[in-house]
Design an enzyme around this catalytic site. Structure first.
Site, PDB file in Angstrom:
ATOM      1  N   ILE A  99      34.280  86.536  90.232  1.00  0.00           N
ATOM      2  CA  ILE A  99      33.141  87.448  90.267  1.00  0.00           C
ATOM      3  C   ILE A  99      31.838  86.674  90.450  1.00  0.00           C
ATOM      4  O   ILE A  99      30.935  87.101  91.162  1.00  0.00           O
ATOM      5  CB  ILE A  99      33.092  88.281  88.962  1.00  0.00           C
ATOM      6  CG1 ILE A  99      34.340  89.152  88.832  1.00  0.00           C
ATOM      7  CG2 ILE A  99      31.828  89.132  88.905  1.00  0.00           C
ATOM      8  CD1 ILE A  99      34.503  90.185  89.923  1.00  0.00           C
ATOM      9  N   GLU A 100      31.735  85.529  89.792  1.00  0.00           N
ATOM     10  CA  GLU A 100      30.500  84.762  89.818  1.00  0.00           C
ATOM     11  C   GLU A 100      30.232  84.125  91.180  1.00  0.00           C
ATOM     12  O   GLU A 100      29.101  84.143  91.671  1.00  0.00           O
ATOM     13  CB  GLU A 100      30.550  83.659  88.754  1.00  0.00           C
ATOM     14  CG  GLU A 100      30.484  84.151  87.316  1.00  0.00           C
ATOM     15  CD  GLU A 100      29.073  84.515  86.889  1.00  0.00           C
ATOM     16  OE1 GLU A 100      28.147  84.374  87.711  1.00  0.00           O
ATOM     17  OE2 GLU A 100      28.909  84.951  85.737  1.00  0.00           O
ATOM     18  N   SER A 101      31.258  83.518  91.764  1.00  0.00           N
ATOM     19  CA  SER A 101      31.017  82.668  92.930  1.00  0.00           C
ATOM     20  C   SER A 101      32.098  82.750  93.992  1.00  0.00           C
ATOM     21  O   SER A 101      32.086  81.952  94.935  1.00  0.00           O
ATOM     22  CB  SER A 101      30.917  81.210  92.473  1.00  0.00           C
ATOM     23  OG  SER A 101      32.178  80.763  91.979  1.00  0.00           O
ATOM     24  N   ARG A 133      27.320  89.705  92.171  1.00  0.00           N
ATOM     25  CA  ARG A 133      27.588  90.323  90.875  1.00  0.00           C
ATOM     26  C   ARG A 133      26.525  91.365  90.533  1.00  0.00           C
ATOM     27  O   ARG A 133      26.633  92.070  89.548  1.00  0.00           O
ATOM     28  CB  ARG A 133      27.639  89.246  89.792  1.00  0.00           C
ATOM     29  CG  ARG A 133      26.333  88.528  89.581  1.00  0.00           C
ATOM     30  CD  ARG A 133      26.491  87.428  88.564  1.00  0.00           C
ATOM     31  NE  ARG A 133      25.221  86.743  88.348  1.00  0.00           N
ATOM     32  CZ  ARG A 133      25.078  85.690  87.585  1.00  0.00           C
ATOM     33  NH1 ARG A 133      26.105  85.196  86.971  1.00  0.00           N
ATOM     34  NH2 ARG A 133      23.910  85.119  87.441  1.00  0.00           N
TER      35      ARG A 133
END
Length: 296
Positions: A53-55, A249
């Site tokens: 989700i972050e990267s 995100r």
């Protein structure tokens, strides 16, 4: 309210289904390695997918706010949890260093918020101070009742939605890849590892490959860090380009992230990706997804 947000984020993820399925297949080695670190700490299996989700599990991306690496750590948070950052080395781009710091931080947040994972995840996104103030202002510990930024609410909802999709892929028409593809990642300590160039020469690795897996190195030499890791490996498929694209995100787009200043980075625990002939169980078994993490 929470259920509606989770359902909406689930719908968003399914709109990105082709990308997600492809990316899950490409980054299997990293997911498997992170999953082992999560399991060793007895943390919820879903945390293995926070970098997705972050990267999008890319090592060398930085947000407009300055969060960097696969776990999108801010400089202050990284330094607080022992990640070295200097002119020649930025450990936020190191998979082993960033993973250690992020999991330590998440476990600490979990204790801080009395075992409430939704609050801990919200604090990972927004900071524990903001979440604590929101709890006091609302006189409630229900995440969805708190006066938090919409970004934070969407962030937690998206992780919960992802857990549902991964737990019940057939229900959503989601196809999980066969989880035995790609080389295995291993962490190898290198006490003399302040030279990425020397390590690459010793291992017979091209500097392009060495830099790709070790974006923590800003310079080929990192004299101010005493124990550096380097990474070598092969993903299960080619990485998409342009470099740095990830699932946003915040607003649900797939924006181009800002690549880090140098494409040849820094890592502090040699991540040596070696092909290992072993049969891996499917993701639900390997990561224990049958009992994922949180419920609303």
């Amino acid at each position: 309210m929470g259920q509606d947000l989770v359902q909406a984020q689930g719908a968003f993820l399914l709109k990105q289904q082709d990308y997600l399925q492809r990316r899950l297949g490409q980054v299997q080695p990293m997911i498997r390695w992170v999953a082992r670190q999560v399991e060793a700490r007895q943390l919820p299996a879903l945390l293995s997918f926070v970098p997705l989700i972050e990267s999008s599990y890319q090592l060398d991306v930085v947000s407009h706010a300055g969060a960097a690496g696969p776990w999108q750590l801010m400089p202050q948070t990284a330094s607080r949890f022992g990640v070295p950052i200097n002119d020649s080395f930025d450990g936020r781009y190191s998979l082993p260093l960033a993973t250690d710091a992020a999991l330590t931080y998440l476990a600490w947040l979990h204790r801080l918020f009395d075992g409430d994972w939704p609050l801990a995840l919200a604090a990972y996104n927004a900071g524990e101070g903001r979440v604590t103030r929101a709890i006091l202002a609302a006189n409630s510990r229900n995440l969805w009742d708190l006066p938090l930024p919409e970004e934070t609410r969407l962030y937690v909802a998206r992780l919960l939605a992802l857990s549902r999709v991964l737990q019940h892929p057939q229900r959503y028409g989601f196809v999980l890849p066969p989880w035995r593809q790609g080389a295995e990642l291993q962490i190898v300590s290198a006490p003399q590892g302040c030279s990425l160039l020397a390590w690459a020469l010793e291992k017979g690795v091209s500097m392009n490959d060495a830099s790709r897996w070790n974006p923590a190195w800003r310079l080929p030499q990192a004299p101010l860090v005493t124990v550096l890791p380097q990474t070598q490996g092969r993903l299960a498929g080619p990485e998409p380009r342009p470099q740095g694209q990830r699932i946003d995100r915040h607003r649900g787009k797939l924006p181009a992230q800002i690549p880090k200043p140098h494409a040849g980075g820094k890592n502090i625990d040699l991540v040596l990706a070696e092909a290992m002939e072993q049969t891996l169980l499917r993701i639900a078994e390997v990561l224990g997804l049958a009992g994922l993490l949180v419920s609303l």
